[in-house]
Design a protein around this motif. Structure first.
Motif, PDB file in Angstrom:
ATOM      1  N   TYR A 205      30.826  92.941 -85.931  1.00  0.00           N
ATOM      2  CA  TYR A 205      29.974  93.144 -86.127  1.00  0.00           C
ATOM      3  C   TYR A 205      29.163  92.015 -87.161  1.00  0.00           C
ATOM      4  CZ  TYR A 205      28.337  94.406 -91.193  1.00  0.00           C
ATOM      5  OH  TYR A 205      27.453  94.477 -93.013  1.00  0.00           O
TER       6      TYR A 205
ATOM      7  N   THR B 189      41.284  96.002 -83.649  1.00  0.00           N
ATOM      8  CA  THR B 189      40.570  95.908 -84.690  1.00  0.00           C
ATOM      9  C   THR B 189      39.846  94.164 -84.986  1.00  0.00           C
ATOM     10  OG1 THR B 189      42.226  96.718 -85.388  1.00  0.00           O
ATOM     11  CG2 THR B 189      41.088  95.315 -87.264  1.00  0.00           C
TER      12      THR B 189
ATOM     13  N   SER C  28      28.833  97.474 -83.946  1.00  0.00           N
ATOM     14  CA  SER C  28      29.649  97.991 -84.701  1.00  0.00           C
ATOM     15  C   SER C  28      29.975  99.341 -85.228  1.00  0.00           C
ATOM     16  CB  SER C  28      29.682  96.935 -86.024  1.00  0.00           C
ATOM     17  OG  SER C  28      29.147  97.715 -87.075  1.00  0.00           O
TER      18      SER C  28
ATOM     19  N   GLN D  32      30.660 100.713 -81.746  1.00  0.00           N
ATOM     20  CA  GLN D  32      31.596 100.467 -81.025  1.00  0.00           C
ATOM     21  C   GLN D  32      32.682 100.911 -81.504  1.00  0.00           C
ATOM     22  OE1 GLN D  32      31.702  98.450 -78.267  1.00  0.00           O
ATOM     23  NE2 GLN D  32      33.982  97.755 -78.639  1.00  0.00           N
ATOM     24  N   LEU D  33      32.639 102.040 -83.277  1.00  0.00           N
ATOM     25  CA  LEU D  33      33.623 102.407 -83.480  1.00  0.00           C
ATOM     26  C   LEU D  33      33.455 103.579 -82.944  1.00  0.00           C
ATOM     27  CD1 LEU D  33      35.789 102.621 -85.558  1.00  0.00           C
ATOM     28  CD2 LEU D  33      33.401 103.701 -86.824  1.00  0.00           C
TER      29      LEU D  33
ATOM     30  N   TRP E 179      36.601  94.608 -82.740  1.00  0.00           N
ATOM     31  CA  TRP E 179      35.586  95.274 -84.312  1.00  0.00           C
ATOM     32  C   TRP E 179      34.837  94.315 -85.572  1.00  0.00           C
ATOM     33  CZ3 TRP E 179      35.867  98.092 -88.579  1.00  0.00           C
ATOM     34  CH2 TRP E 179      35.397  99.581 -89.340  1.00  0.00           C
TER      35      TRP E 179
ATOM     36  N   ILE F   3      36.104 102.973 -79.621  1.00  0.00           N
ATOM     37  CA  ILE F   3      37.662 103.033 -80.097  1.00  0.00           C
ATOM     38  C   ILE F   3      37.784 104.121 -80.853  1.00  0.00           C
ATOM     39  CG2 ILE F   3      38.642 101.847 -82.164  1.00  0.00           C
ATOM     40  CD1 ILE F   3      36.864  99.884 -81.840  1.00  0.00           C
TER      41      ILE F   3
ATOM     42  N   TYR G  65      31.859  93.549 -77.113  1.00  0.00           N
ATOM     43  CA  TYR G  65      31.156  94.673 -76.546  1.00  0.00           C
ATOM     44  C   TYR G  65      30.184  95.472 -76.064  1.00  0.00           C
ATOM     45  CZ  TYR G  65      27.349  98.544 -77.766  1.00  0.00           C
ATOM     46  OH  TYR G  65      26.561  99.818 -77.955  1.00  0.00           O
TER      47      TYR G  65
END
Length: 440
Positions: A48, A41, A67, A70-71, A44, A74, A412
């Motif tokens: 950003y 978390t 970001s 990357q989500l 991430w 994840i 990242y």
């Protein structure tokens, strides 16, 4: 009766499956899982922060910036974790060699077909802007293979043949990765040696390696004549303190000759073997101020960014060095700069503490395993994460060369995130089922 038996069997299976799932959930090391979630978390959010621009504010979930992308990785990691935990944990040991062989073939395939990206042929284009770096997956495959091998031999009576096989298993993947011109990723595999000490490897190897590295660095910093005189004085002092070394005088003289040869070979290695960008990394490590606008730019700007954060930092999204692209690769290799600038010494210390706690938990998990395979694999995981953490933070503050090694769970990149996730959750799966293992 036949119908009743079929119904009974049909009812028993789901209950057995539920009991197995509940047992894994009960035995799962939730502290380590929580550390994983916290680091993921924070990573991430800082990805950003690294790409945030006050002049062009974009939502953190946007697929147009790192970001948002990357989500997706994840989210895919969550699915991957479920698969890793549901699969029978014994498969990781039983299929260790096939998995290793498949990754070796994938590395060779990548070398043959990958298009050069920044001079490296290490990325497979999967389409839609998605790329995979097999070198990252080679880490967990090698960890499985060497753990399988070390669990099948008598470690107290290792033969030269056993050591040679272990050496090949460890350094075949990085040899191929070097051919892909991805030196930084290849260096990580040297971390496996740290895990081998737990299983009985002589510390002499680490002493020799550390001494060679020290001689290499000192040769770049100190005039050769002074260094040779210093080595001679130290060896003479050792003989004076321990007269038993006089019996091995020929060996001491031969060792001195090897050291002198190494000292005179450093210039040839740096100037004729290393590529220009690799030479610049060495120069930047030794003296970044010699060319602050050239090879020293990355390290210099990184130090400025971290130093500008002071004690408590400038605040989330308030950094300036990273926002205006003074620091290169701010969401990947130099993500630690964002922590230092926006959260200061306090934030950096907390992050380092989280990684230390994670490493402590991993070593604790490794030590409580009942099988050699599980214990060795746990130490391999700890060694890899420790090496990544040490080198990544070290290169941002000028204590290690800039070799493009990501910060685990922070930088990242989908390939590295998947690699660390697989490494960690295979260990958690093995640990959750440790009560089923026989001591061996």
């Amino acid at each position: 009766m036949a119908v009743e038996q079929k119904i009974s069997k049909h009812r028993i299976a789901p209950r057995s499956s539920n009991r197995s799932s509940n047992k894994i959930l009960q035995n799962l090391d939730w502290v380590t899982v929580l550390l994983y979630v916290v680091l993921l978390t924070l990573g991430w959010m800082n990805i950003y922060a690294a790409v945030y621009s006050p002049d062009n504010v974009v939502n953190i979930f946007s697929m147009d910036i790192n970001s948002g992308k990357q989500l997706l990785w994840i989210s895919a990691s969550v699915v991957l974790i479920i698969v890793l935990m549901v699969v029978d944990y014994k498969i990781y040991e039983h299929l260790a060699y096939p998995i290793y062989g498949a990754i070796i073939l994938l590395l060779l395939f990548t070398l043959a077909v990958a298009s050069p990206i920044a001079g490296s042929r290490s990325w497979l284009d999967l389409g839609g802007g998605v790329r995979l770096q097999p070198a990252e997956l080679a880490k967990f495959a090698t960890a499985l293979a060497v753990s399988k091998y070390l669990s099948s031999i008598n470690l107290r009576h290792q033969k030269l043949k056993d050591q040679a096989i272990l050496l090949v298993l460890t350094f075949l993947p990085p040899a191929i990765i070097v051919l892909q011109n991805e030196t930084g990723s290849a260096l990580v595999f040297g971390a496996f040696i740290l895990a081998y000490f737990r299983e009985g490897m002589s510390p002499l190897i680490l002493i020799i390696g550390g001494s060679a590295a020290a001689i290499f660095i000192l040769t770049l910093l100190v005039p050769k004549l002074y260094l040779i005189i210093g080595v001679a004085v130290l060896m003479a002092l050792a003989v004076w303190l321990d007269y038993r070394l006089m019996r091995r005088l020929k060996l001491m003289i031969a060792l001195f000759g090897v050291v002198v040869a190494m000292i005179f070979s450093v210039d040839y290695f740096v100037n004729d073997i290393l590529q220009p960008h690799q030479q610049n990394r060495i120069k930047a490590l030794i003296n970044p101020e010699a060319d602050p606008l050239g090879f020293g730019w990355n390290v210099t700007q990184s130090k400025i960014a971290i130093g500008s954060g002071g004690l408590i930092g400038k605040g989330f999204l308030e950094g300036t060095q990273t926002k205006f692209d003074f620091v290169p690769e701010q969401s990947t290799d130099f993500i630690f700069c964002t922590i230092g600038e926006e959260h200061g010494w306090v934030g950096s210390t907390i992050l380092i503490g989280l990684f230390m706690l994670l490493l402590y938990r991993i070593v604790s998990l490794a030590e409580r395993q009942k099988s050699v395979f599980g214990r060795t694999y746990g130490y391999c995981v700890a060694s890899i994460i420790f090496f990544h953490f040490l080198v990544n933070v070290g290169m941002t503050i000028g204590l290690a060369p800039v070799v493009g090694i990501p910060l685990p769970f922070f930088s990242y990149g989908g390939s590295s995130l998947w690699s660390f996730t697989i490494l960690l959750f295979i260990l958690l799966a093995i640990d959750a089922n440790r009560t089923q293992e026989l001591v061996r």
